[in-house]
Enzyme design. Sequence first.
Site: not given
Ligand code: TTP
Ligand code: MG
Length: 417
Positions: A41, A134-135
């Site tokens: 992720d 992203d994951e």
């Molecule tokens: P996430 O993997 O949940 O968050 P992140 O990558 O920003 O942070 P982390 O280090 O905790 O993993 O989500 C991935 C992407 O998805 C994030 O960068 C933006 C998008 N996203 C949205 O569009 N809306 C949302 O409510 C969330 C949580 C994420």
């Molecule tokens: Mg993330």
Amino acid sequence: MSALCRQCSTVFEDAKRCPVCRSPRVLTHPELFDLGIAHMDCDAFYASVEKRDRPELADKPVIIGGGRRGVVTTCCYIARIRGVRSAMPMFKALELCPDAVVIKGRMDLYVEISRKIRAMMEELTPAIEPLSLDEAFMDLTGTERLHGAPPAVMLNRLTRRMREEIGITGSIGLSHNKFLAKIASDMDKPQGFSVIGRAETQAFLGPRKVGIIFGIGTVGAETLRKAGIETIADIRRWDRTDLMRRFGSMGDRLWHLARGEDRRSVRANRPVKSISKETTFHENTSDPDILDGHLWRLSEQVSARAKARDLAGRVVTLKLKHADFAVVTRRRALPDPTQMADRIYREARALFDALGPPGPTRLIGVGISDLVAAQQGDRAGDLLDPDAARRAGAERAADAIRARFGDDAIRKGRALR
Ligand code: TTP
Ligand code: MG
């Protein structure tokens, strides 16, 4: 004990520093080289991309999201230290972090970077199951002979390549099933690498709150709490049949997960029936701007997930839960399938408006269903809405311009409020 240098991926026997590069970033675990199910992720994905392209933002708190009245999509780790979180109303985020740089985001670029990361993962294994842009889960079981190195080493090289060649960091969770791999990737963010071995599984899970189970949000946790279940160990005290009687098939799943058992395979093209995202509020809200901000954020998330899987939906759904727990769902069939955030948002917004003033709301959700391969979606023709193609084109064009000239180049009305 087996050890791996996070810096240069050298494998050695337990030591405080890497014998080759002298780095103290050493990962040790008795099962490190026996585990093959991983979850990767990216760290603060959208925010990291923006920081990568604007080095002057490196030490600043960066928030991705709509304008003043919107909600936070995501934020960098500096902003998180100050208390900012995804889904927080923007005004609150700016109270906590007045010096934050707020950026609208560049979806096309995130999709493009996601594809580059995917290509790197494909060099490791064909068994990749993306969950979002992203994951993804990866099954590297049995790839050691092919790569000449165990999964842990290849995964460490992957995040290093991502950092060096794309400029984005990610965190790895490595375990013996998907449930645990996903938990692990979140344990040591950013730039983490966490391992949950078979031997420690029961002891690791026991004291954890049920909220670490994917799919159990605020509401699920509350339902379980009413049954006297707060931790995983609490679940284990229940009979399997009692859990099933009380919670249906979810009860059966809980029984297994509580024991660290998850037999789901990592499947490259897992058929999905629907893609949806919802948010439960800590406090009920009837503020139309906040609700609209969430509608947009959730639509973007649904769109991102659809784009990650190359899917488009023929049906858009809106879900609202009122203060009295009454659930309202509304669906709308589209003349042609879509994966575009703008389209999903407009349809969800129309359903929302048709319901009249929402009153105090506990939960809002957006989804698409009746999914088809994306190539079939968002084509020019939409007889009932001749503007749709133009708007889809505009979303792509705006993304492309932002990708080239920065997010200030174009701002939609929504982002300016
Ligand atoms: P996430 O993997 O949940 O968050 P992140 O990558 O920003 O942070 P982390 O280090 O905790 O993993 O989500 C991935 C992407 O998805 C994030 O960068 C933006 C998008 N996203 C949205 O569009 N809306 C949302 O409510 C969330 C949580 C994420
Ligand atoms: Mg993330």
